[in-house]
Write a protein that holds these residues in place. Structure first.
Motif: not given
Length: 1243
Positions: A1037-1057
């Motif tokens: 998503m970051a490569r596509k400059s879709d920053w909102d979706h990229a941040l949502r997935d990154a936050n999800k990843s960090v929350k899980i582990q």
């Protein structure tokens, strides 16, 4: 290859599909940023800025060309002027006309402007006149300003509203709005090839006026408003007429629109073009958005574009009147903190934190600080230690540890230059953890915060994977951020907004997020949090956010709840040693600050409870000290002592005569008035018979000004330019004096006469010092020229009432008059009454005794006498009372005054007291007690002191409480370019650390994102708790400059582990969303997951540099240069990133027509990539391709071709041909054909 600013694209095009009426002639934006107004041949259009849609077409100009447009600063009004001289006023909110078309001029209106206070509109015309209109009645005010047969191009009010600048075909004229007199006239661009003066813009502080020229001089020129002389060279870049210029709200950027189809954005400080926005036709108009982050421009093709201001060009502070989200961010931090407080409320849980001491084991060795230095830094005894270190360095000049040790000692003494010198010396001899730590702290002391961050980041390369050292470093970085805020607070009030929204937020988030990380010492985090909360509380008090201060100090008390039972001073000795923190007193201080803050906001019960709670937990010795402190604090607040008493030891003969004639004792001679010079050097006071001039520094009487003889001097004023004193007595005599030498400038002027009494109870200088207003008990107000001291126009006559006080509004356009029966507001220009209301007279028939304007003119304050001894606040937009009256005095209030920023108000009363009020919450902060009725009061020029005089002839100086006082970028370090060494570092472990699966990796390299997303969506559906899949999708998503979706997935990843890849993806996403502070924290947290692998650490460092570049160009280059000097680093990786960033800088310079600068950047890129033609850097550094989409295959050729292009643009044709030949010599035959074709086209 990714381009940063090669050919900037507009963010939006504002379209009206029915637009068929010619050019976009003018643009204006509402102050709240919600609306934009544009003008074309026959219509005014109202747009919604958020949605980018047309709201309404404002029809009223028939088919006449609308050339001029303006929006009032208060966001209420639109004014438009057309080619037939017709003016229409509109309601901005609903887009409806407020007037019929007004025939304002006999010729077209090319320009109009609202005054800063929105009370006036100026219109200019080809008929050679400029007219002023009341925005209340839309009637003409006074006579027009006329010129000799010349057309007007532009009119602009000065920021104060006192002056009007007028650009004509033949000159630039400056007019005084009070007198309508021409202050200055100069040719401007007309002096250069007879060019027209096309457009004007004032610097927000009024110190500069900018002008733009026509076709024969298409430049921007800068004029010093103190002497109206040109400053520096003209700004060159446009090659056709400049139609319009506009400055941002801070005066750091200027935008210009030209017939050459371009809008140029200039940096005012160095007069450089930052970027050029290209239209397809001549550009007619330009404006900044309300938040300064966008530029709006319109052209002859009816196109209105919105462009982004480059992030690194934005000022380092938020706009002064911009929105502030501090409270929201602080609430988030407080909520996070409260969760921890709840979790750790049980003291048994706290004992677990004490059971393992994180700091001591190993850090002494890592910091490499010897015992003598350590003890000296703890005790504060530095001299003996410095002698030892000087001797050690003399014995071995290459011992890096000795330089580091001496740097720490210099830091503790705040010798920042010497500390930085030693730290740099240490790092040059041998880079080390301690060396970079010392350097970072020293740079913070020098306020070079960006360079400091780089030094701290470099220190992380020397932690050897020791988590304890890494956590310690993390806390140091947090601590230095906040200490830097506190340091800056004392020197530069204007920068506090940036740090309130930036640095302290980052510090708190660092501590909170680190506390949530595995294997961390939570007690250490609590120590730092308590310290930072105390600093935030101090900052909140300095900004008069007192309730917020209570919240911070309460949080500090909670964080340090158990410190009184712990030996944190010895447990965390590193903080004591490096920063000088008094950890032994931290618990007691947090509780005392909380008690004090509660006292300040009037929560006396809570303050006493806080005090009692502290007493209950203290030993007997502490209790004794605490009891004394509490008593002293209460005494200080309720009954403070004065700083100085100003005394005239000699009783003058005239005083004695007057005393004898009136049957009074000498000690009953009262001090009637006080005024302070703006340079803080002089104070002037008035008594029964004379004016006295005092030296403020020494507190001594300089001179007695005796021209008033035996009259009572009741009124006194000092002009804002520091040149004049004016004094008026009870016989109606006015005298002007030279403030610098104390000599009279006039004879005694009989200013007022009348059967009902001719005394002058009040007088006032206008803000620009050009006028003096005098009032009299005979019911008249007169205006005097300070140039000739002649009467200006007819007096303002009031019927059957006595005047008590007169005050000019901050703009100088209005005069407020307080009388026994009413408060009246007059227009200074027309002498017409604007408003009249009873004021205090409506309450028990009280007199209106005194007046004071808020500095921004939005409020007028008044004070009443014995029957209504209150202060009342009036809204100047409708002249209605705001809130309840301010109660506290119980006798007549003689005088009131405001400090320079309108946050504090002082009142003097017959009840023997001076009260200091906080304007924001109308609370009394302190009462200063005299022994007799207080007649006058004034703030010192720096607002740190209050001067007051009483009937006992005592003039006292008092201290404004410290917490109420007004508290008043990075230097570049030369970049070290490493010598080239070729070896590969990245591939070994990064694929595993980033956890990017092969399908995603290949898709990111080829740009086939759809395939990658299909795979990842399937993986996440199969296992919704797979943190790696979310991190992978965030990268895509970051490569596509879709920053909102990229941040949502990154936050999800960090929350899980939490993981390296998760925090990296989060940092990249946050950079994309321009949330720089939060991104830095994510990158820092990623460093906790490198497992001590230096290769991974260095890769992380380069990622940070790349994303830092998007925001702070110079800081990024600094990071690359310094990392390259570290041991065991891959210089090729550094050179890849440096070459890429240099190409971007070169492209920016080319786009800004800074060709020589572009040559330097591209040459540096060529040098950095010198051997890339022989290396497979595309596969060696594939992570850069995966994460950022860099085309590393063509990097070397791009750098060389751009260098060649820049050389040609700069006129260095020989060097350009040589560069071309060098490329040809280093490429294969297939590439040579393409290069030859490119070069032929270039030539």
């Amino acid at each position: 290859m990714t381009q940063l600013i090669l050919n900037p694209k507009p963010l939006r095009l504002f379209e009206d599909r029915e637009w068929d009426d010619g050019y976009a002639n003018a643009i204006a934006v509402s102050s709240d940023g919600r609306r934009m107004v544009t003008a074309s041949t026959s219509l005014v259009r109202l747009w919604d800025m958020r949605e980018g849609i047309l709201l309404k077409r404002l029809q009223g100009h028939a088919r006449y060309k609308v050339n001029a447009l303006a929006v009032s600063r208060d966001g209420r009004l639109i004014a438009s002027g057309d080619g037939q001289g017709r003016l229409i006023a509109w309601d901005l909110n609903i887009g409806e006309p407020l007037t019929q078309p007004i025939i304002a001029h006999t010729s077209g209106i090319p320009s109009l402007a609202f005054s800063p206070d929105a009370t006036l509109l100026a219109t200019s015309s080809g008929d050679g006149t400029t007219k002023l209109w009341s925005t209340k009645t839309w009637e003409l005010l006074g006579n027009p300003i006329t010129y000799h047969t010349t057309n007007v191009c532009c009119v602009r009010f000065s920021p104060s509203g006192a002056l009007l600048a007028i650009a004509t075909h033949t000159d630039i004229k400056i007019y005084d709005l009070g007198t309508r007199g021409c202050v200055e006239s100069f040719k401007g661009h007309a002096a250069f090839n007879g060019s027209y003066n096309k457009s004007l813009a004032w610097m927000p502080d009024g110190t500069r006026l900018f002008s733009a020229g026509g076709d024969t001089d298409p430049t921007i020129r800068e004029w010093d408003t103190s002497n109206w002389k040109q400053v520096g060279e003209p700004w060159k870049g446009h090659f056709k007429s400049i139609q319009a210029i506009s400055l941002n709200s801070t005066g750091t950027l200027l935008a210009s629109a030209s017939d050459d189809n371009g809008v140029r954005l200039w940096r005012v400080s160095d007069q450089r073009t930052i970027v050029v926005f290209k239209h397809c036709s001549a550009v007619q108009c330009v404006s900044f958005s309300a938040d300064d982050r966008r530029i709006l421009s319109g052209d002859q093709d009816k196109a209105i574009f919105e462009w982004p201001v480059p992030e690194d060009a934005l000022p380092d502070t938020r706009p002064k009147n911009g929105p502030n989200d501090d409270s929201k961010d602080i609430q988030k931090v407080q909520m996070m903190h409260q969760a921890q407080v709840t979790a750790y409320s049980d003291f048994k849980a706290c004992s677990h934190f004490v059971s393992h001491n994180v700091m001591q084991t190993g850090l002494v060795q890592v910091l490499d600080i010897n015992t003598d230095v350590r003890n000296a830094c703890i005790t504060g005894k530095f001299q003996n230690t410095l002698r030892v270190l000087d001797r050690d360095i003399k014995a071995d000049a290459n011992n890096h540890a000795s330089y580091t040790n001496r740097a720490f000692v210099m830091v503790r003494q705040s010798h920042w230059d010497r500390a930085l010198h030693d730290a740099i010396k240490s790092v040059r001899i041998q880079p080390s953890f301690a060396g970079h730590i010392a350097k970072g702290i020293a740079l913070c002391g020098k306020r070079q915060i960006r360079a400091a961050r780089t030094a701290f980041d470099l220190a992380s390369a020397f932690t050897n994977g020791d988590l304890k050292a890494t956590h310690f470093l993390f806390l140091i970085k947090a601590g230095k951020n906040i200490s830097y805020i506190v340091l800056l607070l004392h020197y530069d009030f204007q920068t506090i907004a940036l740090f309130n929204a930036g640095e302290h937020e980052e510090a708190m988030l660092r501590v909170e997020e680190l506390a949530a990380s595995p294997n961390v010492d939570t007690l250490a985090c609590r120590v730092v949090e308590a310290y930072l909360r105390v600093q935030l509380g101090t900052i909140a008090i300095s900004n008069e956010r007192h309730n917020e201060a209570v919240d911070h100090f309460t949080a500090a008390v909670n964080a340090s709840a158990f410190f009184y039972k712990l030996a944190i001073h010895s447990t965390y000795e590193e903080f004591v040693m490096l920063f000088g923190w008094d950890l032994q007193s931290l618990w007691l201080l947090t509780n005392q600050y909380q008690c004090h803050a509660l006292f300040r906001v009037g929560r006396i019960g809570a303050a006493v409870e806080s005090y009692q709670s502290t007493m209950d937990k203290s030993d007997d010795d502490t209790k004794a000290r605490l009891s004394d402190w509490f008593a002293e604090m209460a005494q200080c607040i309720l009954n403070p002592t004065h700083l100085r008493l100003f005394k005239d030891d000699e009783q003058h003969s005239d005083d004695k005569k007057h005393t004898k004639a009136n049957g009074q004792e000498p000690n009953q001679l009262r001090a009637n008035a006080i005024a302070v010079s703006p340079d803080r050097k002089r104070m002037v006071t008035a008594s029964w018979s004379m004016v006295r001039l005092w030296d403020m520094k020494e507190g001594i009487l300089l001179k007695r000004l005796e021209e008033h003889r035996s009259s009572t001097v009741d009124a006194l004023g000092v002009s804002r330019d520091g040149r004049f004193i004016a004094s008026g007595d009870d016989k109606g005599i006015l005298i002007a004096w030279d403030l610098s030498i104390g000599e009279s400038l006039t004879h005694a002027i009989k200013a007022h006469t009348g059967s009902t009494g001719s005394g002058i109870p009040s007088l006032a200088f206008s803000p620009d010092s050009s006028l003096l207003a005098t009032s009299s008990r005979d019911g008249t107000i007169k205006l005097w020229s300070t140039k000739t001291w002649d009467l200006q126009g007819n007096p303002i006559a009031l019927s059957n009432t006595s005047v008590c006080c007169i005050r000019f509004s901050p703009s100088g356009a209005l005069l407020a008059i307080a009388t026994h029966t009413s408060i009246k507001i007059y227009d200074v220009v027309t002498r017409g009454r604007v408003e009249s209301f009873k004021g205090h007279a409506a309450f028990h028939g009280s007199y209106n005794n005194s007046l004071a304007w808020m500095p921004d003119g939005t409020r007028l304050f008044s004070a009443g006498n014995d029957t209504d001894p209150t202060i009342r606040e009036w809204d100047t937009s409708n002249w209605r009372q705001v809130g309840d009256p301010w109660r506290g005095h119980f006798k007549s209030i003689r005088a009131i005054c405001l400090n320079s920023n309108g946050t504090l108000l002082a009142s003097a009363s017959d009840d023997n007291g001076v009260r200091l009020w906080r304007v924001s919450d109308r609370r009394i902060i302190v009462v200063f007690k005299h022994h007799s009725a207080v007649q006058c009061v004034s703030f010192s020029a720096d607002d740190r002191r209050i001067l007051s005089g009483d009937q006992d002839k005592a003039i006292f100086e008092w201290a404004v409480p410290e917490e109420e006082q007004i508290m008043h970028q990075p230097a570049l370090i030369s970049r070290h370019v490493p010598t080239f060494v070729s070896y590969t570092v990245m591939q070994t472990s990064l694929t595993q650390v980033l956890a990017i699966n092969p399908d995603v990796r290949n898709a990111c390299i080829t740009g086939n994102f759809r395939t990658a997303l299909t795979v990842l969506d399937k993986d996440i559906k199969t296992d919704a708790n797979n943190h790696a899949s979310y991190a992978n999708r965030a990268f895509v998503m970051a490569r596509k400059s879709d920053w909102d979706h990229a941040l949502r997935d990154a936050n999800k990843s960090v929350k899980i582990q939490p993981s390296f890849a998760g925090h990296i993806s989060k940092g990249i996403s946050l950079c994309g969303k321009k949330q720089v502070q939060a991104a830095r924290i994510s990158f820092d947290l990623a460093s906790l997951f490198t497992n001590g692998d230096l290769k991974t650490d260095h890769f992380l460092f380069l990622i940070r540099a790349r994303h830092t570049f998007l925001i702070y160009v110079l800081q990024a280059m600094l990071r690359i240069g310094e990392l390259a000097a570290c041991p065991n680093v891959d210089p090729v990786a550094c050179r890849v990133v440096e070459a890429y960033l240099r190409v971007q800088l070169g492209n920016m310079a080319l786009d800004g027509a800074r060709h020589n600068e572009a040559v330097e950047h591209f040459t540096a890129a060529v040098n950095a990539s010198a051997s890339f033609s022989k290396l497979s850097i595309h596969s060696m550094y594939e992570e850069f391709v995966v994460l950022f989409g860099w085309d590393l295959k063509s990097l070397w050729q791009t750098a060389n071709k751009q260098q060649c292009l820049a050389l040609f643009r700069a006129g260095s044709f020989g060097a350009g041909i040589k560069a071309y030949q060098s490329i040809m010599d280093n490429i294969d035959e297939d590439m040579k054909a393409d290069l030859h074709t490119w070069f032929a086209a270039l030539k």
